[in-house]
Design a protein around this motif. Structure first.
Motif, PDB file in Angstrom:
ATOM      1  N   MET A   1       0.833  -1.200   0.000  1.00  0.00           N
ATOM      2  CA  MET A   1       0.000   0.000   0.000  1.00  0.00           C
ATOM      3  C   MET A   1       0.874   1.258   0.000  1.00  0.00           C
ATOM      4  O   MET A   1       0.602   2.226  -0.733  1.00  0.00           O
ATOM      5  N   ALA A   2       1.926   1.242   0.830  1.00  0.00           N
ATOM      6  CA  ALA A   2       2.815   2.408   0.897  1.00  0.00           C
ATOM      7  C   ALA A   2       3.536   2.619  -0.430  1.00  0.00           C
ATOM      8  O   ALA A   2       3.732   3.764  -0.873  1.00  0.00           O
ATOM      9  N   LEU A   3       3.948   1.509  -1.089  1.00  0.00           N
ATOM     10  CA  LEU A   3       4.658   1.639  -2.366  1.00  0.00           C
ATOM     11  C   LEU A   3       3.780   2.314  -3.415  1.00  0.00           C
ATOM     12  O   LEU A   3       4.220   3.252  -4.103  1.00  0.00           O
ATOM     13  N   PHE A   4       2.545   1.842  -3.549  1.00  0.00           N
ATOM     14  CA  PHE A   4       1.653   2.451  -4.538  1.00  0.00           C
ATOM     15  C   PHE A   4       1.371   3.920  -4.191  1.00  0.00           C
ATOM     16  O   PHE A   4       1.315   4.787  -5.080  1.00  0.00           O
ATOM     17  N   GLY A   5       1.197   4.199  -2.895  1.00  0.00           N
ATOM     18  CA  GLY A   5       0.962   5.583  -2.485  1.00  0.00           C
ATOM     19  C   GLY A   5       2.158   6.475  -2.766  1.00  0.00           C
ATOM     20  O   GLY A   5       2.010   7.627  -3.218  1.00  0.00           O
ATOM     21  N   GLN A   6       3.380   5.956  -2.525  1.00  0.00           N
ATOM     22  CA  GLN A   6       4.580   6.756  -2.757  1.00  0.00           C
ATOM     23  C   GLN A   6       4.821   6.974  -4.248  1.00  0.00           C
ATOM     24  O   GLN A   6       5.265   8.063  -4.663  1.00  0.00           O
ATOM     25  N   ILE A   7       4.540   5.954  -5.049  1.00  0.00           N
ATOM     26  CA  ILE A   7       4.691   6.131  -6.501  1.00  0.00           C
ATOM     27  C   ILE A   7       3.739   7.219  -7.003  1.00  0.00           C
ATOM     28  O   ILE A   7       4.121   8.103  -7.795  1.00  0.00           O
ATOM     29  N   ALA A   8       2.483   7.150  -6.523  1.00  0.00           N
ATOM     30  CA  ALA A   8       1.505   8.168  -6.932  1.00  0.00           C
ATOM     31  C   ALA A   8       1.922   9.553  -6.450  1.00  0.00           C
ATOM     32  O   ALA A   8       1.789  10.554  -7.184  1.00  0.00           O
ATOM     33  N   THR A   9       2.451   9.629  -5.213  1.00  0.00           N
ATOM     34  CA  THR A   9       2.860  10.923  -4.662  1.00  0.00           C
ATOM     35  C   THR A   9       4.010  11.524  -5.458  1.00  0.00           C
ATOM     36  O   THR A   9       4.023  12.731  -5.768  1.00  0.00           O
ATOM     37  N   VAL A  10       5.004  10.687  -5.797  1.00  0.00           N
ATOM     38  CA  VAL A  10       6.134  11.183  -6.594  1.00  0.00           C
ATOM     39  C   VAL A  10       5.656  11.700  -7.943  1.00  0.00           C
ATOM     40  O   VAL A  10       6.086  12.770  -8.424  1.00  0.00           O
ATOM     41  N   ALA A  11       4.727  10.935  -8.557  1.00  0.00           N
ATOM     42  CA  ALA A  11       4.222  11.369  -9.869  1.00  0.00           C
ATOM     43  C   ALA A  11       3.464  12.686  -9.764  1.00  0.00           C
ATOM     44  O   ALA A  11       3.626  13.587 -10.612  1.00  0.00           O
ATOM     45  N   VAL A  12       2.641  12.829  -8.725  1.00  0.00           N
ATOM     46  CA  VAL A  12       1.862  14.063  -8.557  1.00  0.00           C
ATOM     47  C   VAL A  12       2.778  15.243  -8.277  1.00  0.00           C
ATOM     48  O   VAL A  12       2.615  16.347  -8.846  1.00  0.00           O
ATOM     49  N   VAL A  13       3.764  15.046  -7.402  1.00  0.00           N
ATOM     50  CA  VAL A  13       4.675  16.147  -7.056  1.00  0.00           C
ATOM     51  C   VAL A  13       5.497  16.575  -8.265  1.00  0.00           C
ATOM     52  O   VAL A  13       5.696  17.773  -8.533  1.00  0.00           O
ATOM     53  N   ALA A  14       5.982  15.569  -9.023  1.00  0.00           N
ATOM     54  CA  ALA A  14       6.864  15.899 -10.143  1.00  0.00           C
ATOM     55  C   ALA A  14       6.108  16.472 -11.329  1.00  0.00           C
ATOM     56  O   ALA A  14       6.607  17.400 -11.997  1.00  0.00           O
ATOM     57  N   HIS A  15       4.911  15.965 -11.596  1.00  0.00           N
ATOM     58  CA  HIS A  15       4.206  16.367 -12.812  1.00  0.00           C
ATOM     59  C   HIS A  15       2.986  17.239 -12.530  1.00  0.00           C
ATOM     60  O   HIS A  15       2.655  18.107 -13.333  1.00  0.00           O
ATOM     61  N   GLY A  16       2.317  17.029 -11.414  1.00  0.00           N
ATOM     62  CA  GLY A  16       1.131  17.820 -11.117  1.00  0.00           C
ATOM     63  C   GLY A  16       1.450  19.127 -10.435  1.00  0.00           C
ATOM     64  O   GLY A  16       0.773  20.146 -10.673  1.00  0.00           O
ATOM     65  N   MET A  17       2.485  19.120  -9.572  1.00  0.00           N
ATOM     66  CA  MET A  17       2.830  20.337  -8.828  1.00  0.00           C
ATOM     67  C   MET A  17       4.089  21.005  -9.386  1.00  0.00           C
ATOM     68  O   MET A  17       4.504  22.057  -8.888  1.00  0.00           O
ATOM     69  N   ASP A  18       4.724  20.369 -10.374  1.00  0.00           N
ATOM     70  CA  ASP A  18       5.930  20.929 -11.026  1.00  0.00           C
ATOM     71  C   ASP A  18       7.022  21.272 -10.027  1.00  0.00           C
ATOM     72  O   ASP A  18       7.678  22.315 -10.107  1.00  0.00           O
TER      73      ASP A  18
END
Length: 439
Positions: free
Chosen positions: A32-49
């Motif tokens: 669960m933590a792995l999927f959450g961290q992958i999603a968080t990294v993607a959001v921070v890098a691409h959604g929040m620039d």
């Protein structure tokens, strides 16, 4: 039909089973933590620039995923999961989290509070000393991040409320901590509750077996004490039988013969008690076969009970060698006695082979077991017969079956009457095909 099955023990103890389940829970939590961290990294890098080393962080997460796969393989090992092993598992999580935080702002990253999740998990899963190790390691990791990690380029604009990226990160961190803790600790509490239940069953079983030992010692002592007076009575009755006064009176002769028969029966009962206690077994045991043994048990029971309502069917099939065991004989006799007491007009007894087990089934047309008594079947003194010592018959049946590695299922039939089904592993009661004869 309502069934009550004797609880059987798992291959591992309660503490070992709880350790294995806790490791499995950690594995699920890590996914669960792995999927959450992958999603968080993607959001921070691409959604929040926000500029972060995305590829390096994905490599750290991939390593954590490989470790989780290895942990799945570890769960298949029969070795018990120890406290130090769980500590090492949590320390790997702490190391991965520290690496991710170092790459994304260090102590200025709002997700730094995930360290608290690791400490709380340690407090739930680990012994006290290991929990303090977790506290020390996470504190050092936090301090190291504050000293050496490059800060995250986020403005600390707390006055903007939820519009602030930092506040949004803290909110997501809080939600993650709360959800994961609720899910994980709820499951851990269930594991601990199950372990406590199994420990309670083990304590109850130990108490019951101690009760059986006390009864066995009492019966064995009584049998020894009764042996001498019974032998004396047999000698006296034998002498009386040859006296002219008794031989000339047919009625007196019949009475003496009846007394001799009853004394002989008492001596047989005493011998059976001593045999069950493990005494004189070497000279009394004899080699036989499963079918011959069952047939002889039924024949002896019919002679003792003079019961014409027994319907016996031996469907065992291909016969196997075994040693006549009085404990099994008494177990079958106890079940047949109970069935005959409840249904004198008709009792059915069937023996058959199912896979590698001998299955003995007895059923009758009586009133069946009282519903309030069903959950207590197999415990001593659980009976509706209303006389002292009632309920010990089935109690001994359960214990004999459990000692041999089998189980007992009791219940009421839908069409009326009670049924007792005994399953005994053939490996525990039969002889090997190449076993020497003359045992």
């Amino acid at each position: 039909m309502v069934n009550v099955v004797t609880p059987s023990l798992a291959a591992v103890g309660p503490d070992q089973a709880a350790g294995l389940k806790n490791l499995q829970q950690l594995i699920q939590l890590r996914w669960m933590a792995l999927f959450g961290q992958i999603a968080t990294v993607a959001v921070v890098a691409h959604g929040m620039d926000i500029p972060i080393p995305e590829h390096v962080m994905y490599a750290v997460l991939a390593g954590l995923g490989v470790f989780n796969l290895l942990s799945l393989l570890r769960c298949r090992s029969p070795r018990p999961v120890t406290g130090p092993e769980l500590l090492l598992t949590l320390l790997v999580d702490v190391g991965a989290l520290t690496a991710l935080l170092y790459l994304s702002g260090g102590a200025t990253n709002p997700f730094v509070f995930l360290f608290l999740l690791q400490v709380i998990l340690g407090a739930v899963l680990l012994p006290v000393w290991a929990t303090w190790v977790m506290v020390g390691v996470t504190t050092l990791c936090f301090a190291g991040l504050a000293l050496w990690a490059p800060p995250l380029p986020l403005p600390l604009d707390h006055d903007q409320g939820l519009a602030s990226p930092y506040t949004q990160g803290m909110l997501i961190c809080f939600v993650l901590n709360a959800v994961l803790l609720v899910v994980f600790i709820s499951r851990i509490v269930d594991n601990l509750r199950e372990r406590d239940t199994r420990l309670a069953l083990l304590r109850q079983r130990a108490a019951e077996e101690e009760h059986v030992v006390r009864m066995g010692l009492l019966a064995s002592g009584a049998a020894h004490e009764l042996g001498t007076p019974l032998s004396t009575l047999a000698v006296i009755l034998g002498d009386w039988q040859h006296l002219p006064h008794f031989s000339s009176e047919p009625e007196l002769a019949d009475d003496v013969a009846e007394m001799q028969a009853q004394v002989a029966r008492c001596k047989a009962i005493v011998s059976g008690i001593l045999l069950s206690a493990g005494e004189a077994r070497g000279e009394s045991s004899s080699e036989t076969t499963v079918c011959a043994f069952l047939d002889s048990v039924v024949q002896a029971w019919c002679e003792r009970r003079n019961c014409s309502g027994l319907h016996y069917h031996n469907a065992f099939g291909s016969d196997l060698p075994m040693v006549a065991d009085s404990a099994i004989q008494q177990m079958i006799g106890n079940v047949l006695d109970n069935a005959a007491d409840a249904s004198p007009q008709a009792v059915w007894f069937e023996a058959r082979r199912e896979d590698d087990a001998l299955v003995l089934t007895v059923w009758d047309q009586g009133p069946g077991f009282a519903p309030q008594l069903l959950p207590q079947i197999g415990k001593p003194y659980q009976s509706t017969k209303g006389h002292p010592g009632g309920g010990l018959g089935l109690f001994l049946v359960f214990n004999v079956a459990r000692t041999l590695g089998g189980d007992v299922v009791v219940g009421n039939l839908a069409e009326g009457g009670a049924q007792v089904r005994i399953t005994l592993p053939l490996a525990a009661i039969t002889l090997a095909e190449d076993a020497p004869h003359g045992i």
